[in-house]
Design an enzyme around this catalytic site. Sequence first.
Site, PDB file in Angstrom:
ATOM      1  N   GLU A  28       0.828  -1.204   0.000  1.00  0.00           N
ATOM      2  CA  GLU A  28       0.000   0.000   0.000  1.00  0.00           C
ATOM      3  C   GLU A  28       0.863   1.255   0.000  1.00  0.00           C
ATOM      4  O   GLU A  28       2.075   1.189   0.200  1.00  0.00           O
ATOM      5  CB  GLU A  28      -0.941  -0.008   1.211  1.00  0.00           C
ATOM      6  CG  GLU A  28      -0.234  -0.217   2.536  1.00  0.00           C
ATOM      7  CD  GLU A  28      -0.522   0.870   3.542  1.00  0.00           C
ATOM      8  OE1 GLU A  28      -0.569   2.036   3.134  1.00  0.00           O
ATOM      9  OE2 GLU A  28      -0.654   0.549   4.732  1.00  0.00           O
ATOM     10  N   VAL A  84      -5.576  -0.010   2.869  1.00  0.00           N
ATOM     11  CA  VAL A  84      -5.643  -1.467   2.733  1.00  0.00           C
ATOM     12  C   VAL A  84      -6.778  -1.873   1.801  1.00  0.00           C
ATOM     13  O   VAL A  84      -6.595  -2.692   0.893  1.00  0.00           O
ATOM     14  CB  VAL A  84      -5.807  -2.132   4.117  1.00  0.00           C
ATOM     15  CG1 VAL A  84      -6.155  -3.616   3.963  1.00  0.00           C
ATOM     16  CG2 VAL A  84      -4.537  -1.973   4.937  1.00  0.00           C
ATOM     17  N   ASP A 102     -11.565  -2.001   5.535  1.00  0.00           N
ATOM     18  CA  ASP A 102     -10.603  -3.098   5.336  1.00  0.00           C
ATOM     19  C   ASP A 102     -11.258  -4.446   5.585  1.00  0.00           C
ATOM     20  O   ASP A 102     -11.006  -5.417   4.861  1.00  0.00           O
ATOM     21  CB  ASP A 102      -9.415  -2.951   6.293  1.00  0.00           C
ATOM     22  CG  ASP A 102      -8.610  -1.684   6.070  1.00  0.00           C
ATOM     23  OD1 ASP A 102      -8.892  -0.958   5.091  1.00  0.00           O
ATOM     24  OD2 ASP A 102      -7.702  -1.417   6.878  1.00  0.00           O
ATOM     25  N   LYS A 159      -4.682  -2.709  14.309  1.00  0.00           N
ATOM     26  CA  LYS A 159      -4.054  -1.639  15.089  1.00  0.00           C
ATOM     27  C   LYS A 159      -4.485  -1.739  16.547  1.00  0.00           C
ATOM     28  O   LYS A 159      -5.654  -1.972  16.862  1.00  0.00           O
ATOM     29  CB  LYS A 159      -4.395  -0.279  14.496  1.00  0.00           C
ATOM     30  CG  LYS A 159      -3.791  -0.086  13.109  1.00  0.00           C
ATOM     31  CD  LYS A 159      -4.130   1.268  12.535  1.00  0.00           C
ATOM     32  CE  LYS A 159      -3.410   1.491  11.204  1.00  0.00           C
ATOM     33  NZ  LYS A 159      -3.901   0.603  10.139  1.00  0.00           N
TER      34      LYS A 159
END
Length: 222
Positions: free
Chosen positions: A39, A121, A157, A174
Amino acid sequence: SKAAKHAQHGMSGPDSGLLRISPEVQAALRSGQPVVALESTIISHGMPWPDNLATALEVEAEVRASGAIPATIAIIAGVPHIGMQREALEHIARRGVAVQKVSRRDLPVVIAKHADGATTVSATAALAALAGIHVFVTGGIGGVHRGGESTMDVSADLVEMGRTPIAVVCAGAKSILDIPRTLEVLETWGVAVAAYGTDEFPAFFTPRSGCRAPSRVDSPAE
C-alpha cells in the site's frame, strides 16, 4: 469483466485507461513469479519526507530479498499504478499529506478527477486483485473502533477482505482498536484468520492482544 481480463493479461497501461502495471510486475505475472502488493498510505501519511521514501524503498528491497517482486500501488493523475518506478514513489512521498488518502469508496472519484491518491488497505487489496496479484503485505489493518457497536465506525478493510480474493499478510489490527469486535466482524464476513507461529492474534506493534487467533499455521506451505 473486460477490466479484469485486461489486468490479468498484462494489457493495462497508458492506452487502456484502467491500470498502469509496471513492466516488471507484468513480466512477473506472466511468468508466474511471486508478486507482493504494497500500500501507499504509509508513504504519504505515515511519516515525513524523506524518511517515507527511504522506508518505501527499504520495504521493496525486503520483498526482493525474499525472491518476490514488489508492487507498490498508488494513483497518479487518476491512473492506478500497480508497481511504481522510483520517480512515482518520490512524487507521492514528496507531496505527503497533500495526496488524498484513498479507500475503496474513493477510487471512482479520485480516478474521475485525475487526482493523486495513496491507497489504504481496502483500495490496495481491490486494485491488486484486479491486477491478478494474490498476496498483499501491510502493517496493521483497520478494524472496529472502540464504541463501534454504537457509532458503526468499522473499517472498510474488513469488508474488503470478506469480498476480495487476496491473502493479506499483516501484524494484526491496530492496537487502539476493539480487537475482539474486529475478530467478530471478520468472522461475519467469512474471512479466514490464521496467526503465523502463534496462538494469539497480534496487535500491530505487539504480538499479544489477549485474543486467541481462530487458527494457527506454522509454515508457508501450511
